[in-house]
Design an enzyme around this catalytic site. Structure first.
Site, PDB file in Angstrom:
ATOM      1  CG  ASP A  61      -8.566  -3.582   6.140  1.00 29.66           C
ATOM      2  OD1 ASP A  61      -7.479  -3.113   6.517  1.00 29.66           O
ATOM      3  OD2 ASP A  61      -8.663  -4.580   5.397  1.00 29.66           O
ATOM      4  CD  GLU A  98      -3.159  -0.035   1.490  1.00 33.94           C
ATOM      5  OE1 GLU A  98      -2.670  -0.553   0.462  1.00 33.94           O
ATOM      6  OE2 GLU A  98      -3.226  -0.641   2.579  1.00 33.94           O
TER       7      GLU A  98
END
Length: 518
Positions: free
Chosen positions: A17, A188
Site C-alpha cells: 500500500d 478503495e
C-alpha cells in the site's frame, strides 16, 4: 539528465500500500504495517532509485492488542502542506462480516521523524483515508465507504468526500459520494491530484489479489461529477506471465523536472505463493489527452523501468542485517501489536546482550514477545545465539519464521520432564499445529540456532558451539505455508511462558540475517 534502469520492486519484502510524496528534493514513501509495531514504515530517497528506512511513525499513538488477524494499521497516506506533514491512517478493529470496524485518524509533525501530534479521530465509515490539500486552502478527506447491506462478500460501495476543518480538528459539511466504482468492484485506495484544471481521482479496484487494478476518473469540480477513464491505468489481471502480479494501489509524485511516477504494490509469486508478501514498485506515467498513461504505452507492471536522474546512479539492494545488541535495538526490529520497549526487551540489563522477558504464547494476540525483521529475499540465512534455562515444558525461546498467529515455524529451546533441556520444533498452517516428536537434549548454556531458506524450502539447524557441526532440526519445511494474507513473512526471535507469562527470560548474543538472492 541520465536515464537509470532499475529493477522492481524497489522495496522488497512486506511493504504494501505505498503512498509517495516529494518535499523539496526529498521523496518520502510510507507503507502499511498491519499488526506490526512501530507502525507505518517511512522510507526516503533523493533520486527515486535507492531508498533508506527513515523512521517508523506510529509508536504509542495506537493500541493494537487483541486486534484480529489482518486488521490494525491499513493504508497510511502522507501529505505535506505549509511546512507540516499530515499522516492519515486506519486502525481496523474487526473485519467479520457483514461489518467492518475501521477508525480513521490524523496526526501531524513538522519533521518526518516527529514528534508527531496526538491522533485526531476523523470517522469510521470506511478504510483507506486520504487527505487532499486544495489550492484554495481547503482540505478534503476521502475514504472508501463500507455498506454492510450489500449482498456481496466485499461491501466496498465507492468513494466518499468530506471537508476537513483544521482549526476545529473535525470533518464538516455534507458527505459527497464521488465515485460508485466500476464492475471490477472492491473500490478503495482513493487519492486526488489536481492537474491542468482537472481533479484526478485514482483508486484501486478488483481486490488486492490477482484482479488488482488502478483506475482513474476526472472532474472539473472536486465534488464531482467524475468521468471514468474506461481504460485501466495499471493491471496484471490479464497478464499471467508477468513477474509482477497483483499490481495496484497506486499513488503519484512529480519530480522537480516535471516527470511523473507512480508507486504501487505488487507481488512476486514463487510457484504461485507470494512468500515475500506485497512489495512496492515504481513506473513513470505521462499525461496524454488529459488522461494518465504508463510511459510504456501499455497497462502492465514492469520488472525493469527507467528513472530519470541528475547524475549516474547504481541501484543497490541492502538486505543484510546484523544486531550485536551492543547498544539500543536497531530500528529495523518490529514487534506484534506491542512496542518493542525495555519493559520486555532490553539491551541494558546485561550490556552486550538482548534480554527478552517471556510473554504469552507465540499465537497470542496480546503479549506475544517476538522481535522480528522482514524477510526480503527468497533465499537467506539467519542465525542467533541464545542462552535460556527453562524450568517447565511451558517455557520456550528460540528462532521463528512468522507470517501470523496461524502460520509460523518455531525452533525453540524448552524443558522435558524426562530429558531435561531440549530443542523442539513446532509449526502451524492455517491454525492447524504440528509438534515434531523429535527432542534434542542439550547441555550447553549457549545454543546457536540457524535457519537456511532456499526459495520454497526452509531448514532449521542448531549447534552447541563452533567446534561442532550444524545439526538439522526437524524436516525441511514448505515455505509456501508462510504466504498469503495481507502481510509478508518475518524472521525473528522470541520468548514465551504459558505458566507465569513473564516468569522467565532468555538472552541473545546476536542476530544475523544474510540475503542470498542474486
Amino acid at each position: 539528465m541520465y536515464k537509470t534502469k532499475i529493477k522492481n520492486p524497489i522495496l522488497r519484502g512486506f511493504n504494501p500500500d505505498p503512498n509517495i510524496i516529494r518535499v523539496d528534493d526529498t521523496y518520502y514513501l510510507v507503507v502499511s504495517s498491519f499488526e506490526w509495531l512501530p507502525g507505518v514504515r517511512a522510507y526516503q530517497s533523493n533520486d527515486l532509485v535507492n531508498w533508506t528506512h527513515a523512521t517508523d511513525i506510529l509508536t504509542n499513538q495506537v493500541n493494537l492488542q487483541g486486534n484480529p488477524l489482518n486488521c490494525s494499521i491499513w493504508a497510511p497516506q502522507l501529505s505535506y502542506s505549509n511546512g507540516k506533514f499530515y499522516l492519515i491512517y486506519t486502525d481496523v478493529k474487526s473485519t467479520a462480516r457483514p461489518f467492518k470496524d475501521s477508525h480513521n485518524y490524523l496526526i501531524t509533525a513538522t519533521d518526518i521523524t516527529g514528534p508527531w501530534s496526538e491522533p485526531i479521530y476523523l470517522n469510521s465509515s470506511g478504510f483507506d483515508p486520504s487527505l487532499f490539500h486544495d489550492v484554495d486552502g481547503r482540505k478534503w478527506l476521502l475514504n472508501e465507504i463500507w455498506d454492510y447491506r450489500m449482498t456481496t462478500g466485499n461491501k466496498s460501495a465507492g468513494i466518499v468526500l468530506q471537508e476537513y476543518k483544521e482549526e476545529q480538528e473535525e470533518l464538516i459539511g455534507p458527505v459527497y459520494k464521488i465515485f460508485d466504482g466500476t464492475d471490477l468492484a472492491k473500490t478503495e485506495a482513493p487519492h486526488i491530484y489536481l492537474h491542468e484544471g482537472y481533479y484526478y481521482l485514482i483508486t484501486a479496484e478488483g481486490g488486492t489479489g490477482t484482479g488488482h487494478t488502478v483506475t482513474v476518473c476526472r472532474s472539473k469540480s472536486i465534488t464531482g461529477p467524475y468521468e471514468l477513464d474506461k481504460r485501466p491505468l495499471l493491471t496484471a489481471s490479464d497478464k499471467p506471465d508477468s513477474p509482477l502480479q497483483c499490481s495496484g494501489h497506486g499513488s503519484l509524485v512529480e519530480t522537480p523536472k516535471g516527470k511523473w511516477y507512480m508507486a504501487y504494490l505488487c507481488t512476486r509469486p514463487m510457484n504461485g505463493a507470494a512468500i515475500l508478501g506485497r512489495e512496492t514498485a515504481i513506473q513513470e506515467v505521462v499525461w496524454k489527452d488529459q488522461w494518465l498513461r504508463l510511459e510504456t504505452g501499455g497497462d502492465g507492471p514492469a520488472s525493469e523501468t527507467i528513472i530519470e536522474t541528475n547524475e549516474p546512479i547504481v541501484q543497490h539492494f541492502q538486505t543484510d542485517f546484523h544486531d550485536d545488541f551492543s547498544g539500543e535495538l536497531l530500528t529495523e526490529w518490529n514487534a506484534l501489536r506491542i512496542m518493542p520497549d525495555s519493559s520486555w526487551c532490553s539491551t541494558q540489563v546485561n550490556p552486550g546482550y538482548l534480554r527478552i522477558t517471556s510473554g504469552e504464547s507465540i499465537q497470542s494476540l496480546f503479549d506475544n514477545h517476538i522481535l522480528a525483521i522482514r524477510q526480503k529475499d527468497f533465499s537467506f540465512e539467519a542465525q542467533t545465539r541464545v542462552k535460556f534455562e527453562p524450568q517447565t515444558f511451558n517455557q520456550m525461546s528460540g528462532l521463528t519464521l512468522f507470517l501470523n498467529n496461524q502460520n509460523y515455524m518455531y525452533c525453540y529451546i524448552t524443558w522435558d520432564e524426562t530429558q531435561g533441556k531440549v530443542i523442539r520444533f513446532l509449526s502451524s498452517v492455517d491454525g492447524e499445529y504440528e509438534l515434531s516428536e523429535e527432542m534434542i537434549p542439550i547441555k550447553e548454556d549457549w545454543i546457536t540456532l540457524k535457519v537456511v531458506v532456499s526459495g520454497p524450502v526452509g531448514k532449521f539447524y542448531y549447534r552447541e558451539d563452533e567446534k561442532h557441526p550444524w545439526q538439522q532440526v526437524g524436516m525441511p519445511q514448505d515455505m509456501s505455508t508462510l504466504a498469503g494474507g495481507f502481510t509478508g513473512n518475518f524472521v525473528g526471535i522470541g520468548t514465551h511462558d504459558m505458566d507465569r507469562k513473564s516468569g522467565c527470560f532468555s538472552e541473545f548474543d546476536y542476530f544475523i540475517y544474510k540475503g542470498l538472492d542474486k
